[in-house]
Design a protein around this motif. Structure first.
Motif, short mmCIF file in Angstrom:
data_model
loop_
_atom_site.label_atom_id
_atom_site.label_comp_id
_atom_site.label_asym_id
_atom_site.label_seq_id
_atom_site.Cartn_x
_atom_site.Cartn_y
_atom_site.Cartn_z
N GLU A 1 -0.20 -5.88 -4.81
CA GLU A 1 -1.09 -4.73 -4.96
C GLU A 1 -2.47 -5.15 -4.47
O GLU A 1 -2.95 -6.23 -4.79
CB GLU A 1 -1.13 -4.31 -6.43
N GLU A 2 -3.13 -4.31 -3.67
CA GLU A 2 -4.31 -4.79 -2.96
C GLU A 2 -5.63 -4.06 -3.22
O GLU A 2 -6.49 -4.01 -2.35
CB GLU A 2 -4.03 -4.79 -1.45
N SER A 3 -5.81 -3.51 -4.41
CA SER A 3 -7.06 -2.81 -4.71
C SER A 3 -8.25 -3.77 -4.62
O SER A 3 -8.19 -4.92 -5.06
CB SER A 3 -7.01 -2.19 -6.11
N ILE B 1 -0.84 3.93 -2.11
CA ILE B 1 -2.29 4.00 -2.02
C ILE B 1 -2.82 5.43 -2.01
O ILE B 1 -3.86 5.74 -2.57
CB ILE B 1 -2.79 3.24 -0.76
N ILE C 1 0.82 -1.22 0.00
CA ILE C 1 0.00 0.00 0.00
C ILE C 1 0.84 1.26 0.00
O ILE C 1 0.38 2.33 0.37
CB ILE C 1 -0.96 0.01 1.20
N TYR D 1 5.92 2.34 6.01
CA TYR D 1 5.75 1.06 5.32
C TYR D 1 7.05 0.53 4.73
O TYR D 1 7.33 -0.67 4.82
CB TYR D 1 4.70 1.19 4.21
#
Length: 198
Positions: free
Chosen positions: A122-124, A81, A78, A100
């Motif tokens: 990647e965490e969308s 983000i 993130i 991070y």
């Protein structure tokens, strides 16, 4: 959350001391006072406390993975983000303050000592998709399912929201890497909470 509590504590304490110091210097006619030694000590204490906490957290994760013979760790990436959207002033401040990169570096280093790989995914949409959805994507994202803090509800079933996010990060990694694996949602309702002393 523990890290954010540390941040809030030091932020309030530093702000309180700075306010008193600047008011005192202003009374003496000094417009641009230098930072006091007390304030500098607080900043150093904050940095040392945060560093120590991150070391303890990453060490615990590495030791746990070694004990359980886990060979690969997938984490949400993130770092960028905030470039994608505005989440509000207060939330943006919290994300800005979270180290991070330092956390990733510490964790990767400690895992590597045990021959464990770290993968940043990647965490969308991982926090918005149900763990029961066919895939993790915008098409299956239901932001309204996050009814309250820490709770994700889908089809009348309650899950821990953080556990759902972590579960979907792993699902997304398996999908983009072309790996097929059946994952169980067991444990997503009441995950174990680990407390690491600060």
């Amino acid at each position: 959350r523990k890290y954010l509590s540390l941040e809030r504590y030091f932020h309030k304490e530093i702000a309180r001391v700075q306010s008193a110091w600047y008011a005192q210097q202003s009374e003496r006619g000094i417009k641009y006072p230098k930072s006091s030694k007390h304030i500098q000590r607080l900043y150093r204490k904050k940095q040392n406390t945060v560093k120590d906490y991150l070391h303890k957290v990453t060490r615990w994760i590495a030791e746990y993975c070694k004990k359980e013979d886990i060979r690969c760790v997938v984490v949400g990436d993130i770092r960028n983000i905030r470039k994608e959207k505005d989440m509000g002033h207060k939330t943006n401040q919290k994300f800005h303050g979270l180290p991070y990169n330092r956390l990733y570096i510490m964790l990767e280093y400690k895992l590597k000592l045990y021959g464990i790989q770290l993968i940043k995914q990647e965490e969308s949409y991982t926090s918005q998709c149900s763990p029961l959805s066919p895939e993790v994507s915008k098409r299956h994202a239901e932001a309204s399912n996050r009814k309250e803090r820490g709770m994700y509800i889908t089809d009348g079933v309650r899950f821990n929201a953080d556990a759902v996010g972590a579960f979907n990060i792993l699902r997304k990694h398996l999908s983009v890497s072309g790996k097929q694996k059946e994952l169980s949602v067991t444990g997503l309702k009441t995950p174990e909470i680990i407390k690491v002393a600060a």
